[in-house]
Write a protein that holds these residues in place. Sequence first.
Motif, PDB file in Angstrom:
ATOM      1  N   ARG A   1       0.822  -1.213   0.000  1.00  0.00           N
ATOM      2  CA  ARG A   1       0.000   0.000   0.000  1.00  0.00           C
ATOM      3  C   ARG A   1       0.857   1.266   0.000  1.00  0.00           C
ATOM      4  O   ARG A   1       0.518   2.259  -0.645  1.00  0.00           O
ATOM      5  CB  ARG A   1      -0.923   0.020   1.224  1.00  0.00           C
ATOM      6  N   ARG A   2       1.943   1.232   0.740  1.00  0.00           N
ATOM      7  CA  ARG A   2       2.809   2.411   0.815  1.00  0.00           C
ATOM      8  C   ARG A   2       3.326   2.796  -0.577  1.00  0.00           C
ATOM      9  O   ARG A   2       3.301   3.971  -0.956  1.00  0.00           O
ATOM     10  CB  ARG A   2       3.991   2.132   1.746  1.00  0.00           C
TER      11      ARG A   2
ATOM     12  N   ARG B   1       0.480   4.231  -2.695  1.00  0.00           N
ATOM     13  CA  ARG B   1       0.194   5.633  -2.352  1.00  0.00           C
ATOM     14  C   ARG B   1       1.257   6.572  -2.930  1.00  0.00           C
ATOM     15  O   ARG B   1       0.944   7.673  -3.402  1.00  0.00           O
ATOM     16  CB  ARG B   1       0.111   5.798  -0.840  1.00  0.00           C
TER      17      ARG B   1
ATOM     18  N   ARG C   1      -8.165  -2.052  -5.284  1.00  0.00           N
ATOM     19  CA  ARG C   1      -7.186  -1.353  -4.461  1.00  0.00           C
ATOM     20  C   ARG C   1      -6.891   0.060  -4.978  1.00  0.00           C
ATOM     21  O   ARG C   1      -6.827   1.008  -4.204  1.00  0.00           O
ATOM     22  CB  ARG C   1      -5.888  -2.170  -4.405  1.00  0.00           C
TER      23      ARG C   1
ATOM     24  N   GLU D   1      -9.667   2.420  -4.092  1.00  0.00           N
ATOM     25  CA  GLU D   1      -9.628   2.769  -2.671  1.00  0.00           C
ATOM     26  C   GLU D   1      -8.550   3.811  -2.386  1.00  0.00           C
ATOM     27  O   GLU D   1      -8.807   4.823  -1.732  1.00  0.00           O
ATOM     28  CB  GLU D   1      -9.359   1.499  -1.867  1.00  0.00           C
ATOM     29  N   LEU D   2      -7.333   3.580  -2.874  1.00  0.00           N
ATOM     30  CA  LEU D   2      -6.238   4.507  -2.619  1.00  0.00           C
ATOM     31  C   LEU D   2      -6.405   5.813  -3.396  1.00  0.00           C
ATOM     32  O   LEU D   2      -6.055   6.889  -2.906  1.00  0.00           O
ATOM     33  CB  LEU D   2      -4.906   3.854  -2.990  1.00  0.00           C
TER      34      LEU D   2
ATOM     35  N   GLU E   1      -8.362   8.879  -1.961  1.00  0.00           N
ATOM     36  CA  GLU E   1      -7.717   9.735  -0.973  1.00  0.00           C
ATOM     37  C   GLU E   1      -7.183  11.017  -1.604  1.00  0.00           C
ATOM     38  O   GLU E   1      -7.110  12.053  -0.944  1.00  0.00           O
ATOM     39  CB  GLU E   1      -6.568   8.972  -0.297  1.00  0.00           C
TER      40      GLU E   1
END
Length: 204
Positions: free
Chosen positions: A135-136, A139, A163, A166-167, A170
């Motif tokens: 995830r890092r 992002r 995924r 979702e990311l 943000e």
Amino acid sequence: MLRLDRLRLQPDERFAFFQGFLKNPARVGSVIPSSRFLERRVVELSDVGRARAVVELGPGTGGTTRALLRAMAPDARLLGIELDADFVRILSATRDPRLVIHHGDARHLERHLRAHRFPAPEVVVSGIPFSTIPRRIGREILRAVFDALAPGGRFVAYQVRDRVGELGRELFGRPEVRVELLNVPPMRVYRWVKPNLPLMRQAG
């Protein structure tokens, strides 16, 4: 008129894609490359024909790359950023003066744009499998895309899972989502448009 058989990858490219999956399945994310139906969907949602500067992240063996080039204007430019050295070798054989292939990490997008004297892209297309990378890192890639993309620019990502949606919310907000069933496996195609004005922080 362009023949349909030119839209399909040659057998050695399909084999190279499969080899890439076996070598690093998290990075490649699929056993076979995108179908021509998915490629057309990506071209449609990116509206690449109106862009002068286009970036493709994770072009693989180049099926989507060629679809983008066919739809692009004669004076447009496409920067493909690929992490796999074997895929870079295959992509570099594409004979089109509008195409620049860069062997590098998508997280350093702005650095790559400066290296090739690219302006802020109006379109960024991504085939990077966000569901199989940390995830890092996902992002960081999305932040690099958001920062580099021109105001009003389009970011299009095709994925098996949610995924990236979702990311991406943000930074970009809610995406437009289409599903292309004529692909193995079926793919979700996400589209965001970067706001023309800076996002306002809510008080409180």
